[in-house]
Design a protein around this motif. Structure first.
Motif, PDB file in Angstrom:
ATOM      1  N   ALA A 165      81.089  58.298  28.601  1.00  0.00           N
ATOM      2  CA  ALA A 165      80.424  58.775  29.815  1.00  0.00           C
ATOM      3  C   ALA A 165      81.305  58.592  31.046  1.00  0.00           C
ATOM      4  N   ALA A 166      82.024  57.473  31.120  1.00  0.00           N
ATOM      5  CA  ALA A 166      82.873  57.205  32.290  1.00  0.00           C
ATOM      6  C   ALA A 166      83.996  58.226  32.388  1.00  0.00           C
ATOM      7  N   GLU A 167      84.534  58.651  31.255  1.00  0.00           N
ATOM      8  CA  GLU A 167      85.611  59.641  31.270  1.00  0.00           C
ATOM      9  C   GLU A 167      85.093  61.001  31.730  1.00  0.00           C
ATOM     10  N   ALA A 168      83.902  61.396  31.258  1.00  0.00           N
ATOM     11  CA  ALA A 168      83.320  62.662  31.693  1.00  0.00           C
ATOM     12  C   ALA A 168      82.990  62.627  33.179  1.00  0.00           C
ATOM     13  N   GLU A 169      82.480  61.478  33.652  1.00  0.00           N
ATOM     14  CA  GLU A 169      82.173  61.350  35.076  1.00  0.00           C
ATOM     15  C   GLU A 169      83.449  61.454  35.905  1.00  0.00           C
ATOM     16  N   LYS A 170      84.526  60.865  35.421  1.00  0.00           N
ATOM     17  CA  LYS A 170      85.797  60.905  36.149  1.00  0.00           C
ATOM     18  C   LYS A 170      86.366  62.319  36.211  1.00  0.00           C
ATOM     19  N   ARG A 171      86.267  63.056  35.134  1.00  0.00           N
ATOM     20  CA  ARG A 171      86.847  64.400  35.079  1.00  0.00           C
ATOM     21  C   ARG A 171      86.042  65.422  35.873  1.00  0.00           C
ATOM     22  N   LYS A 172      84.730  65.239  35.957  1.00  0.00           N
ATOM     23  CA  LYS A 172      83.857  66.098  36.777  1.00  0.00           C
ATOM     24  C   LYS A 172      84.083  67.586  36.527  1.00  0.00           C
ATOM     25  N   MET A 173      84.165  67.958  35.253  1.00  0.00           N
ATOM     26  CA  MET A 173      84.406  69.357  34.935  1.00  0.00           C
ATOM     27  C   MET A 173      83.318  70.261  35.507  1.00  0.00           C
ATOM     28  N   TYR A 174      82.057  69.898  35.280  1.00  0.00           N
ATOM     29  CA  TYR A 174      80.974  70.739  35.779  1.00  0.00           C
ATOM     30  C   TYR A 174      80.851  70.644  37.298  1.00  0.00           C
ATOM     31  N   ALA A 175      81.050  69.467  37.844  1.00  0.00           N
ATOM     32  CA  ALA A 175      80.957  69.320  39.297  1.00  0.00           C
ATOM     33  C   ALA A 175      81.987  70.191  40.002  1.00  0.00           C
ATOM     34  N   ASN A 176      83.167  70.349  39.387  1.00  0.00           N
ATOM     35  CA  ASN A 176      84.236  71.140  39.998  1.00  0.00           C
ATOM     36  C   ASN A 176      84.064  72.640  39.756  1.00  0.00           C
ATOM     37  N   GLN A 177      83.353  73.014  38.708  1.00  0.00           N
ATOM     38  CA  GLN A 177      83.247  74.429  38.344  1.00  0.00           C
ATOM     39  C   GLN A 177      81.881  75.039  38.626  1.00  0.00           C
ATOM     40  N   LEU A 178      80.865  74.210  38.709  1.00  0.00           N
ATOM     41  CA  LEU A 178      79.508  74.715  38.806  1.00  0.00           C
ATOM     42  C   LEU A 178      79.246  75.333  40.178  1.00  0.00           C
ATOM     43  N   PRO A 179      78.803  76.585  40.212  1.00  0.00           N
ATOM     44  CA  PRO A 179      78.474  77.191  41.513  1.00  0.00           C
ATOM     45  C   PRO A 179      77.216  76.551  42.091  1.00  0.00           C
ATOM     46  N   PRO A 180      76.947  76.769  43.363  1.00  0.00           N
ATOM     47  CA  PRO A 180      75.728  76.210  43.961  1.00  0.00           C
ATOM     48  C   PRO A 180      74.485  76.709  43.227  1.00  0.00           C
ATOM     49  N   LYS A 181      73.430  75.935  43.325  1.00  0.00           N
ATOM     50  CA  LYS A 181      72.173  76.300  42.687  1.00  0.00           C
ATOM     51  C   LYS A 181      71.725  77.665  43.213  1.00  0.00           C
ATOM     52  N   PRO A 182      71.415  78.602  42.312  1.00  0.00           N
ATOM     53  CA  PRO A 182      71.038  79.951  42.772  1.00  0.00           C
ATOM     54  C   PRO A 182      69.763  79.938  43.608  1.00  0.00           C
ATOM     55  N   ARG A 183      69.713  80.852  44.532  1.00  0.00           N
ATOM     56  CA  ARG A 183      68.496  81.081  45.320  1.00  0.00           C
ATOM     57  C   ARG A 183      67.953  82.447  44.906  1.00  0.00           C
ATOM     58  N   TRP A 184      66.692  82.461  44.508  1.00  0.00           N
ATOM     59  CA  TRP A 184      66.099  83.671  43.960  1.00  0.00           C
ATOM     60  C   TRP A 184      65.136  84.296  44.974  1.00  0.00           C
ATOM     61  N   THR A 185      65.433  85.533  45.356  1.00  0.00           N
ATOM     62  CA  THR A 185      64.552  86.249  46.277  1.00  0.00           C
ATOM     63  C   THR A 185      63.317  86.738  45.521  1.00  0.00           C
ATOM     64  N   ARG A 186      62.305  87.133  46.269  1.00  0.00           N
ATOM     65  CA  ARG A 186      61.101  87.676  45.642  1.00  0.00           C
ATOM     66  C   ARG A 186      61.430  88.929  44.835  1.00  0.00           C
ATOM     67  N   GLU A 187      62.362  89.719  45.328  1.00  0.00           N
ATOM     68  CA  GLU A 187      62.735  90.949  44.629  1.00  0.00           C
ATOM     69  C   GLU A 187      63.398  90.625  43.289  1.00  0.00           C
ATOM     70  N   LYS A 188      64.285  89.638  43.289  1.00  0.00           N
ATOM     71  CA  LYS A 188      64.956  89.248  42.044  1.00  0.00           C
ATOM     72  C   LYS A 188      63.966  88.646  41.061  1.00  0.00           C
ATOM     73  N   LEU A 189      63.052  87.833  41.564  1.00  0.00           N
ATOM     74  CA  LEU A 189      62.037  87.243  40.686  1.00  0.00           C
ATOM     75  C   LEU A 189      61.136  88.323  40.096  1.00  0.00           C
ATOM     76  N   ALA A 190      60.859  89.359  40.872  1.00  0.00           N
ATOM     77  CA  ALA A 190      60.039  90.463  40.359  1.00  0.00           C
ATOM     78  C   ALA A 190      60.767  91.193  39.227  1.00  0.00           C
ATOM     79  N   GLU A 191      62.083  91.332  39.331  1.00  0.00           N
ATOM     80  CA  GLU A 191      62.869  91.960  38.272  1.00  0.00           C
ATOM     81  C   GLU A 191      62.813  91.112  36.995  1.00  0.00           C
ATOM     82  N   ILE A 192      62.917  89.794  37.150  1.00  0.00           N
ATOM     83  CA  ILE A 192      62.837  88.893  35.998  1.00  0.00           C
ATOM     84  C   ILE A 192      61.473  89.013  35.339  1.00  0.00           C
ATOM     85  N   ASP A 193      60.425  89.011  36.153  1.00  0.00           N
ATOM     86  CA  ASP A 193      59.065  89.115  35.611  1.00  0.00           C
ATOM     87  C   ASP A 193      58.867  90.442  34.863  1.00  0.00           C
TER      88      ASP A 193
END
Length: 398
Positions: A165-193
């Motif tokens: 776990a300490a090695e994964a925390e140190k490398r931070k692969m996801y922290a460095n690559q992960l885009p910001p949490k998506p924000r979903w508009t009502r229009e996009k949510l309607a498309e998903i539905d």
């Protein structure tokens, strides 16, 4: 063994792991038969609104004669999300993520009143060096499920990924690559539905495609789940019956010396299971309040094990695949085999899209029935693949 493998092994202490390879192991045994509400809770958590699994009136008037569990429900009748026989032996300072699973289904459906019994075996291990955590152990374990009548229901081969776990925390692969949490508009949510609703309509009546009518290249109706949230992750976790206080007991195979039932796997501080304290306060064995699953619903703990933010469960993604195929197969079809590789987690805020295509047809098979082979892909809103799967589904001839 290569020099690279020797170097990796020097960093992961496998002295308690290697002697156990090939050995039968113990685990948890559910105490009580499943109820209709266990099944309803499961499909609710898996976002699988097939009425044959939850609507008593609909199911009673169907050819199945009443509520049946989805094939994916076998994982709910087990402990540890099915990964327990793939996590055997203590590795100090380690954590685990689910790497994939393979299921074989033998034809017996699970109904209310059934109780499954498991035989477990630690199959094999493989060392690798990964970008995510450096020295990493891929280990596989088998679980065979029989019902109370001795009928063979299913076999699962699970793959666990154990790392420092300490090695994964140190490398931070996801922290460095992960885009910001998506924000979903009502229009996009309607498309998903809209996609979700069309998929629900596609299989609601239970009609099965006929083997002769299906052609190579045919595509299954698209499915979607999400956006994933802390609420949805918690709902998924709580649907696994192992999390019910006092709902299972520990069992061991006869004649096996030290069968690894409930030993310390070496989890880092804050992720351990405390069985000694759980006798008084069962939250200490809960896994979510405390224990190895808390990183799924808590960004701070997720970061400590290299995952950056809250994320979903491998066993859930595997269940999604099986449910997706079973819905298409209908009441006269049956998922016989499915092999899923988990390529990445479903992170909080993501949406998961399902697509599948008929890859081949087998008029004769080792199962004695005609099978359709399919390729399945689950990907997020950015097209990043989270699951690749292959499957074989039985379809009726007439």
């Amino acid at each position: 063994m290569s020099q690279a493998a020797v170097d990796i092994e020097a960093q992961l202490d496998l002295t308690d792991v290697e002697p156990r390879v090939g050995q039968l192991v113990g685990g948890g045994q559910r105490r009580d038969p499943c109820s209709p509400n266990d099944i309803r809770r499961w499909v609710m958590a898996m976002d699988y609104p097939n009425p044959i699994h939850w609507d008593e009136d609909f199911a009673a008037n169907s050819k199945l004669g009443g509520i049946v569990a989805p094939q994916s429900f076998a994982a709910c009748m087990d402990i540890g999300h099915g990964v327990q026989p793939a996590c055997v032996g203590r590795i100090p300072g380690s954590h685990l993520i689910f790497g994939g699973e393979e299921w074989w289904f033998y034809g017996a459906r699970i109904r209310p009143g059934d109780l499954l019994f498991q035989t477990r075996r630690f199959h094999d291990i493989k060392l690798a060096d990964t970008k995510f955590a450096g020295p990493t152990l891929f280990s596989r374990g088998d679980t065979i499920h029989h019902n109370q009548h001795g009928g063979l229901v299913a076999k699962e081969r699970a793959t666990s990924i154990r790392y420092l776990a300490a090695e994964a925390e140190k490398r931070k692969m996801y922290a460095n690559q992960l885009p910001p949490k998506p924000r979903w508009t009502r229009e996009k949510l309607a498309e998903i539905d809209k996609i979700r609703h069309a998929w629900i309509l596609s299989g609601r009546g239970g009609a099965s495609p006929r083997f002769d009518e299906v052609q190579v290249g045919d595509k299954l109706p698209r499915r979607v789940i999400g956006p994933h949230t802390i609420t949805s992750f918690t709902t998924e976790y709580r649907a696994f019956s192992e999390n019910v206080w006092g709902g299972y007991k520990w069992v061991a195979p006869e004649g096996v010396n030290d069968p690894w039932i409930n030993q310390d796997a070496g989890w880092v501080e804050g992720f351990q299971i405390h069985d000694d304290l759980a006798a008084m306060d069962p939250r200490y064995r809960d896994g979510l309040y405390t224990g190895p699953s808390r990183g799924h619903v808590d960004d701070e703990y997720a970061d400590e094990i290299g995952m950056a933010r809250a994320y979903g469960y491998g066993a859930t993604m595997g269940a999604w695949v099986t449910d997706y195929l079973a819905y298409w197969a209908g009441w006269d079809g049956f998922v016989r085999h499915v092999k899923s590789q988990f390529r990445g987690p479903a992170f909080e805020g993501d949406v998961t899209f399902f697509d599948a295509e008929v890859a081949a047809k087998k008029p004769e098979s080792e199962w004695g029935v005609p099978l359709v082979a399919l390729q399945v892909k689950l990907a997020n809103q950015d097209g990043d693949v989270v699951v690749n799967a292959t499957a074989e589904v039985e379809l009726p001839l007439v």
